[in-house]
Write a protein that holds these residues in place. Structure first.
Motif, PDB file in Angstrom:
ATOM      1  N   ASP A   1       0.844  -1.189   0.000  1.00 50.62           N
ATOM      2  CA  ASP A   1       0.000   0.000   0.000  1.00 50.62           C
ATOM      3  C   ASP A   1       0.878   1.237   0.000  1.00 50.62           C
ATOM      4  O   ASP A   1       1.937   1.261   0.616  1.00 50.62           O
ATOM      5  CB  ASP A   1      -0.900   0.030   1.246  1.00 50.62           C
ATOM      6  CG  ASP A   1      -2.017  -0.997   1.172  1.00 50.62           C
ATOM      7  OD1 ASP A   1      -2.434  -1.314   0.045  1.00 50.62           O
ATOM      8  OD2 ASP A   1      -2.474  -1.457   2.230  1.00 50.62           O
ATOM      9  N   GLY A   2       0.424   2.238  -0.679  1.00 49.37           N
ATOM     10  CA  GLY A   2       1.170   3.487  -0.700  1.00 49.37           C
ATOM     11  C   GLY A   2       0.273   4.627  -1.152  1.00 49.37           C
ATOM     12  O   GLY A   2      -0.834   4.415  -1.652  1.00 49.37           O
ATOM     13  N   GLU A   3       0.718   5.831  -0.957  1.00 48.37           N
ATOM     14  CA  GLU A   3      -0.003   7.015  -1.392  1.00 48.37           C
ATOM     15  C   GLU A   3       0.875   7.775  -2.363  1.00 48.37           C
ATOM     16  O   GLU A   3       2.093   7.728  -2.294  1.00 48.37           O
ATOM     17  CB  GLU A   3      -0.325   7.912  -0.188  1.00 48.37           C
ATOM     18  CG  GLU A   3      -1.242   7.253   0.824  1.00 48.37           C
ATOM     19  CD  GLU A   3      -1.515   8.157   2.016  1.00 48.37           C
ATOM     20  OE1 GLU A   3      -1.189   9.361   1.954  1.00 48.37           O
ATOM     21  OE2 GLU A   3      -2.037   7.647   3.006  1.00 48.37           O
ATOM     22  N   PHE A   4       0.231   8.460  -3.293  1.00 51.12           N
ATOM     23  CA  PHE A   4       0.992   9.275  -4.223  1.00 51.12           C
ATOM     24  C   PHE A   4       0.267  10.595  -4.429  1.00 51.12           C
ATOM     25  O   PHE A   4      -0.916  10.730  -4.157  1.00 51.12           O
ATOM     26  CB  PHE A   4       1.205   8.553  -5.556  1.00 51.12           C
ATOM     27  CG  PHE A   4      -0.034   8.463  -6.403  1.00 51.12           C
ATOM     28  CD1 PHE A   4      -0.282   9.417  -7.378  1.00 51.12           C
ATOM     29  CD2 PHE A   4      -0.948   7.443  -6.225  1.00 51.12           C
ATOM     30  CE1 PHE A   4      -1.419   9.346  -8.155  1.00 51.12           C
ATOM     31  CE2 PHE A   4      -2.079   7.367  -6.989  1.00 51.12           C
ATOM     32  CZ  PHE A   4      -2.322   8.323  -7.967  1.00 51.12           C
ATOM     33  N   GLU A   5       0.993  11.535  -4.897  1.00 51.24           N
ATOM     34  CA  GLU A   5       0.451  12.864  -5.146  1.00 51.24           C
ATOM     35  C   GLU A   5       1.149  13.410  -6.383  1.00 51.24           C
ATOM     36  O   GLU A   5       2.369  13.352  -6.498  1.00 51.24           O
ATOM     37  CB  GLU A   5       0.746  13.754  -3.935  1.00 51.24           C
ATOM     38  CG  GLU A   5       0.258  15.165  -4.081  1.00 51.24           C
ATOM     39  CD  GLU A   5       0.595  15.971  -2.827  1.00 51.24           C
ATOM     40  OE1 GLU A   5       1.001  17.127  -3.005  1.00 51.24           O
ATOM     41  OE2 GLU A   5       0.462  15.439  -1.719  1.00 51.24           O
ATOM     42  N   GLU A   6       0.384  13.907  -7.337  1.00 49.84           N
ATOM     43  CA  GLU A   6       0.987  14.482  -8.537  1.00 49.84           C
ATOM     44  C   GLU A   6       1.597  15.823  -8.185  1.00 49.84           C
ATOM     45  O   GLU A   6       1.007  16.617  -7.467  1.00 49.84           O
ATOM     46  CB  GLU A   6      -0.059  14.654  -9.630  1.00 49.84           C
ATOM     47  CG  GLU A   6      -0.405  13.358 -10.309  1.00 49.84           C
ATOM     48  CD  GLU A   6      -1.195  13.581 -11.574  1.00 49.84           C
ATOM     49  OE1 GLU A   6      -0.867  14.500 -12.354  1.00 49.84           O
ATOM     50  OE2 GLU A   6      -2.144  12.834 -11.762  1.00 49.84           O
TER      51      GLU A   6
END
Length: 161
Positions: free
Chosen positions: A139-144
């Motif tokens: 699981d991970g989060e990303f942000e442009e």
């Protein structure tokens, strides 16, 4: 609890053996025996350790399972530690571990007691996986990230024109 008993029992056994053997053969011969076994043991450990390293390198170069040569090397290292420790019982166990058939028997016993969960070797070598969880998901989060100043035209902002 077993470890505590070993830490107490082995030195007591060594002291008892020193007193009994020293009383039978004398102090000089007892010290001579301890020194000779340490020297002989270190020479044997060195020669067998070299052979174990050669076996390990061979197993790596042939992409074979290296666990047996590693186990033999570990037992030889442990026997070296026992042989440089002054005492008759530790010398006996140390010399026993220098016998290849004893090491092989100990390896077979340990192998029967260990359950392999995962094994992988080389790009196309043998693969063995026993996983209880199925596929592995991270699981991970990303942000442009958009440039704050759109007039930079691909510049990072850290360089000068």
């Amino acid at each position: 609890m077993l470890l505590l008993l070993l830490f107490i029992g082995i030195p007591l056994l060594e002291i008892t053996l020193f007193v009994q053997i020293g009383g039978a053969i004398g102090l000089g011969w007892t010290l001579f025996t301890v020194i000779v076994t340490a020297l002989l043991g270190s020479w044997m450990v060195r020669s067998q350790g070299t052979q174990a390293m050669l076996n390990l390198r061979t197993s790596f170069s042939n992409l074979q399972d290296p666990t047996e040569p590693l186990a033999h090397g570990a037992m030889i290292l442990f026997s070296g530690a026992l042989l440089i420790t002054p005492g008759f019982f530790t010398d006996f166990i140390g010399f026993l571990l220098l016998v290849p058939t004893v090491r092989s028997a100990a390896y077979r016993y340990l192998k029967s007691r260990v359950n392999v969960q995962s094994f992988q070797m080389g790009p196309n070598g043998p693969t063995q996986h026993h996983s209880r969880g199925g596929d592995r998901v991270i699981d991970g989060e990303f942000e442009e990230v958009t440039p704050q100043n759109p007039s930079q035209n691909g510049q990072s902002g850290w360089t000068k024109d």
